[in-house]
Write a protein that holds these residues in place. Sequence first.
Motif, PDB file in Angstrom:
ATOM      1  N   UNK A   1       0.835  -1.206   0.000  1.00  0.00           N
ATOM      2  CA  UNK A   1       0.000   0.000   0.000  1.00  0.00           C
ATOM      3  C   UNK A   1       0.867   1.252   0.000  1.00  0.00           C
ATOM      4  N   UNK A   2       1.960   1.224   0.773  1.00  0.00           N
ATOM      5  CA  UNK A   2       2.867   2.375   0.812  1.00  0.00           C
ATOM      6  C   UNK A   2       3.458   2.642  -0.570  1.00  0.00           C
ATOM      7  N   UNK A   3       3.772   1.591  -1.308  1.00  0.00           N
ATOM      8  CA  UNK A   3       4.291   1.765  -2.670  1.00  0.00           C
ATOM      9  C   UNK A   3       3.221   2.337  -3.593  1.00  0.00           C
ATOM     10  N   UNK A   4       1.973   1.913  -3.400  1.00  0.00           N
ATOM     11  CA  UNK A   4       0.878   2.479  -4.193  1.00  0.00           C
ATOM     12  C   UNK A   4       0.703   3.958  -3.884  1.00  0.00           C
ATOM     13  N   UNK A   5       0.888   4.342  -2.639  1.00  0.00           N
ATOM     14  CA  UNK A   5       0.825   5.752  -2.263  1.00  0.00           C
ATOM     15  C   UNK A   5       1.961   6.501  -2.972  1.00  0.00           C
ATOM     16  N   UNK A   6       3.150   5.942  -2.921  1.00  0.00           N
ATOM     17  CA  UNK A   6       4.315   6.564  -3.561  1.00  0.00           C
ATOM     18  C   UNK A   6       4.088   6.758  -5.054  1.00  0.00           C
ATOM     19  N   UNK A   7       3.461   5.770  -5.697  1.00  0.00           N
ATOM     20  CA  UNK A   7       3.191   5.829  -7.135  1.00  0.00           C
ATOM     21  C   UNK A   7       2.000   6.717  -7.482  1.00  0.00           C
ATOM     22  N   UNK A   8       1.302   7.214  -6.456  1.00  0.00           N
ATOM     23  CA  UNK A   8       0.155   8.094  -6.690  1.00  0.00           C
ATOM     24  C   UNK A   8      -1.142   7.367  -6.964  1.00  0.00           C
ATOM     25  N   UNK A   9      -1.183   6.062  -6.752  1.00  0.00           N
ATOM     26  CA  UNK A   9      -2.413   5.287  -6.978  1.00  0.00           C
ATOM     27  C   UNK A   9      -3.344   5.342  -5.780  1.00  0.00           C
ATOM     28  N   UNK A  10      -2.820   5.665  -4.606  1.00  0.00           N
ATOM     29  CA  UNK A  10      -3.628   5.861  -3.395  1.00  0.00           C
ATOM     30  C   UNK A  10      -3.289   7.255  -2.886  1.00  0.00           C
ATOM     31  N   UNK A  11      -4.314   8.029  -2.621  1.00  0.00           N
ATOM     32  CA  UNK A  11      -4.126   9.394  -2.117  1.00  0.00           C
ATOM     33  C   UNK A  11      -4.958   9.581  -0.862  1.00  0.00           C
TER      34      UNK A  11
END
Length: 75
Positions: A60-70
Amino acid sequence: MGLTKTTQDLRRDLKSAALALEDAAQDMFRMAKQYGDAELLAAMQKIETLHVEADRLNGYAEEVKDGRILRADME
């Protein structure tokens, strides 16, 4: 585009929670080694669950980093 402060905070919180789970798993393993095989086996199943959940949080943290989770600003 950079991450907003609230989204950066979300990523940091996810990574922190994942690290806490990993630390707990390590502590459980050290303590479980002192017991018999049955207890160690039971602890290893719980430890595996902690590792799976830590991996999920890191994902999830990587998805946040990639901008997929905000995280939306709460105002």
